[in-house]
Design a protein around this motif. Sequence first.
Motif, mmCIF file in Angstrom:
data_model
loop_
_atom_site.group_PDB
_atom_site.id
_atom_site.type_symbol
_atom_site.label_atom_id
_atom_site.label_comp_id
_atom_site.label_asym_id
_atom_site.label_seq_id
_atom_site.Cartn_x
_atom_site.Cartn_y
_atom_site.Cartn_z
ATOM 1 N N LEU A 135 26.583 -66.790 -7.222
ATOM 2 C CA LEU A 135 26.317 -65.429 -7.722
ATOM 3 C C LEU A 135 27.551 -64.547 -7.638
ATOM 4 O O LEU A 135 27.879 -63.831 -8.592
ATOM 5 N N PHE A 136 28.247 -64.570 -6.488
ATOM 6 C CA PHE A 136 29.440 -63.740 -6.341
ATOM 7 C C PHE A 136 30.553 -64.176 -7.300
ATOM 8 O O PHE A 136 31.261 -63.336 -7.861
ATOM 9 N N SER A 137 30.695 -65.485 -7.488
ATOM 10 C CA SER A 137 31.702 -65.978 -8.437
ATOM 11 C C SER A 137 31.369 -65.530 -9.846
ATOM 12 O O SER A 137 32.261 -65.089 -10.591
ATOM 13 N N GLY A 138 30.109 -65.639 -10.227
ATOM 14 C CA GLY A 138 29.691 -65.181 -11.552
ATOM 15 C C GLY A 138 29.956 -63.693 -11.741
ATOM 16 O O GLY A 138 30.491 -63.275 -12.769
ATOM 17 N N ALA A 139 29.597 -62.898 -10.739
ATOM 18 C CA ALA A 139 29.816 -61.443 -10.826
ATOM 19 C C ALA A 139 31.313 -61.126 -10.925
ATOM 20 O O ALA A 139 31.724 -60.264 -11.713
ATOM 21 N N ALA A 140 32.132 -61.821 -10.127
ATOM 22 C CA ALA A 140 33.574 -61.581 -10.164
ATOM 23 C C ALA A 140 34.156 -61.940 -11.529
ATOM 24 O O ALA A 140 34.964 -61.186 -12.091
ATOM 25 N N LEU A 141 33.739 -63.070 -12.074
ATOM 26 C CA LEU A 141 34.254 -63.480 -13.386
ATOM 27 C C LEU A 141 33.822 -62.503 -14.478
ATOM 28 O O LEU A 141 34.614 -62.161 -15.365
ATOM 29 N N ILE A 142 32.581 -62.052 -14.414
ATOM 30 C CA ILE A 142 32.111 -61.067 -15.407
ATOM 31 C C ILE A 142 32.890 -59.773 -15.260
ATOM 32 O O ILE A 142 33.338 -59.187 -16.261
ATOM 33 N N ALA A 143 33.071 -59.293 -14.039
ATOM 34 C CA ALA A 143 33.819 -58.048 -13.820
ATOM 35 C C ALA A 143 35.262 -58.183 -14.301
ATOM 36 O O ALA A 143 35.793 -57.275 -14.964
ATOM 37 N N LEU A 144 35.896 -59.299 -13.993
ATOM 38 C CA LEU A 144 37.273 -59.511 -14.436
ATOM 39 C C LEU A 144 37.351 -59.659 -15.951
ATOM 40 O O LEU A 144 38.303 -59.180 -16.579
ATOM 41 N N GLY A 145 36.364 -60.311 -16.533
ATOM 42 C CA GLY A 145 36.355 -60.484 -17.985
ATOM 43 C C GLY A 145 36.116 -59.191 -18.735
ATOM 44 O O GLY A 145 36.626 -59.002 -19.838
ATOM 45 N N ALA A 146 35.353 -58.289 -18.133
ATOM 46 C CA ALA A 146 35.027 -57.017 -18.792
ATOM 47 C C ALA A 146 36.099 -55.957 -18.590
ATOM 48 O O ALA A 146 36.128 -54.964 -19.311
ATOM 49 N N SER A 147 36.980 -56.168 -17.620
ATOM 50 C CA SER A 147 37.985 -55.146 -17.317
ATOM 51 C C SER A 147 39.297 -55.434 -18.033
ATOM 52 O O SER A 147 39.490 -56.495 -18.614
ATOM 53 N N ASN A 148 40.190 -54.475 -17.947
ATOM 54 C CA ASN A 148 41.525 -54.647 -18.523
ATOM 55 C C ASN A 148 42.541 -55.090 -17.475
ATOM 56 O O ASN A 148 43.718 -55.190 -17.761
ATOM 57 N N THR A 149 42.060 -55.331 -16.249
ATOM 58 C CA THR A 149 42.973 -55.781 -15.202
ATOM 59 C C THR A 149 43.169 -57.287 -15.310
ATOM 60 O O THR A 149 42.338 -58.000 -15.865
ATOM 61 N N THR A 150 44.275 -57.749 -14.788
ATOM 62 C CA THR A 150 44.527 -59.194 -14.771
ATOM 63 C C THR A 150 44.696 -59.629 -13.328
ATOM 64 O O THR A 150 45.415 -58.998 -12.553
ATOM 65 N N ASN A 151 44.013 -60.666 -12.981
ATOM 66 C CA ASN A 151 44.143 -61.261 -11.654
ATOM 67 C C ASN A 151 43.993 -62.774 -11.812
ATOM 68 O O ASN A 151 43.019 -63.364 -11.352
ATOM 69 N N ALA A 152 44.975 -63.349 -12.472
ATOM 70 C CA ALA A 152 44.939 -64.786 -12.749
ATOM 71 C C ALA A 152 44.828 -65.620 -11.476
ATOM 72 O O ALA A 152 44.083 -66.611 -11.473
ATOM 73 N N PRO A 153 45.508 -65.269 -10.373
ATOM 74 C CA PRO A 153 45.344 -66.088 -9.165
ATOM 75 C C PRO A 153 43.894 -66.139 -8.665
ATOM 76 O O PRO A 153 43.420 -67.197 -8.252
ATOM 77 N N LEU A 154 43.190 -65.028 -8.716
ATOM 78 C CA LEU A 154 41.791 -65.018 -8.296
ATOM 79 C C LEU A 154 40.945 -65.884 -9.229
ATOM 80 O O LEU A 154 40.113 -66.674 -8.783
ATOM 81 N N VAL A 155 41.177 -65.758 -10.522
ATOM 82 C CA VAL A 155 40.423 -66.561 -11.492
ATOM 83 C C VAL A 155 40.719 -68.041 -11.293
ATOM 84 O O VAL A 155 39.805 -68.874 -11.323
ATOM 85 N N LEU A 156 41.970 -68.393 -11.057
ATOM 86 C CA LEU A 156 42.325 -69.790 -10.819
ATOM 87 C C LEU A 156 41.701 -70.308 -9.529
ATOM 88 O O LEU A 156 41.284 -71.471 -9.454
ATOM 89 N N PHE A 157 41.605 -69.461 -8.513
ATOM 90 C CA PHE A 157 40.934 -69.845 -7.276
ATOM 91 C C PHE A 157 39.459 -70.156 -7.538
ATOM 92 O O PHE A 157 38.940 -71.177 -7.077
ATOM 93 N N ILE A 158 38.792 -69.285 -8.290
ATOM 94 C CA ILE A 158 37.383 -69.514 -8.618
ATOM 95 C C ILE A 158 37.247 -70.794 -9.441
ATOM 96 O O ILE A 158 36.371 -71.625 -9.181
ATOM 97 N N ALA A 159 38.117 -70.976 -10.428
ATOM 98 C CA ALA A 159 38.077 -72.197 -11.241
ATOM 99 C C ALA A 159 38.293 -73.432 -10.375
ATOM 100 O O ALA A 159 37.592 -74.432 -10.535
ATOM 101 N N ALA A 160 39.226 -73.360 -9.441
ATOM 102 C CA ALA A 160 39.518 -74.504 -8.575
ATOM 103 C C ALA A 160 38.315 -74.871 -7.716
ATOM 104 O O ALA A 160 38.020 -76.053 -7.518
ATOM 105 N N HIS A 161 37.592 -73.881 -7.226
ATOM 106 C CA HIS A 161 36.470 -74.289 -6.394
ATOM 107 C C HIS A 161 35.301 -74.801 -7.220
ATOM 108 O O HIS A 161 34.527 -75.630 -6.748
#
Length: 127
Positions: A56-82
């Motif tokens: 749930l937290f990963s889904g919420a984080a990905l949705i929040a990052l996808g909807a925003s104009n901020t970039t945090n590729a390391p966080l997204v890559l961490f989520i993808a890796a797990h």
Amino acid sequence: MNGWLLAAGALATVTALIHLFAGGRDVVRPLLESALPSEPMRTLHAVWHFATADLLFSGAALIALGASNTTNAPLVLFIAAHFVAYSAVFLVITLRADWSRPLLRLPQWILLLPVAVLAGVGALQMY
């Protein structure tokens, strides 16, 4: 907006809901009704809910990052890796079992791996 991350987040959230409801019925109830000693049973029950929260937290984080104009590729890559790690664990355990059609006996990897791929592509869009 990053559609790849929105898709990854939506799929992770749907996976969490499937995990919570269908998995609760098919896995947690039999676990709690088993003859397993109390401590390992309660530990596995807690770990079950850890996984639900993580999905749930990963889904919420990905949705929040996808909807925003901020970039945090390391966080997204961490989520993808797990999500890759979760998929790998299910695949290894499934393929080591002596089952016919093993990839369909524990099909969780079918939902987990696409989250990793979508998030990975979404992270590449950030660079």
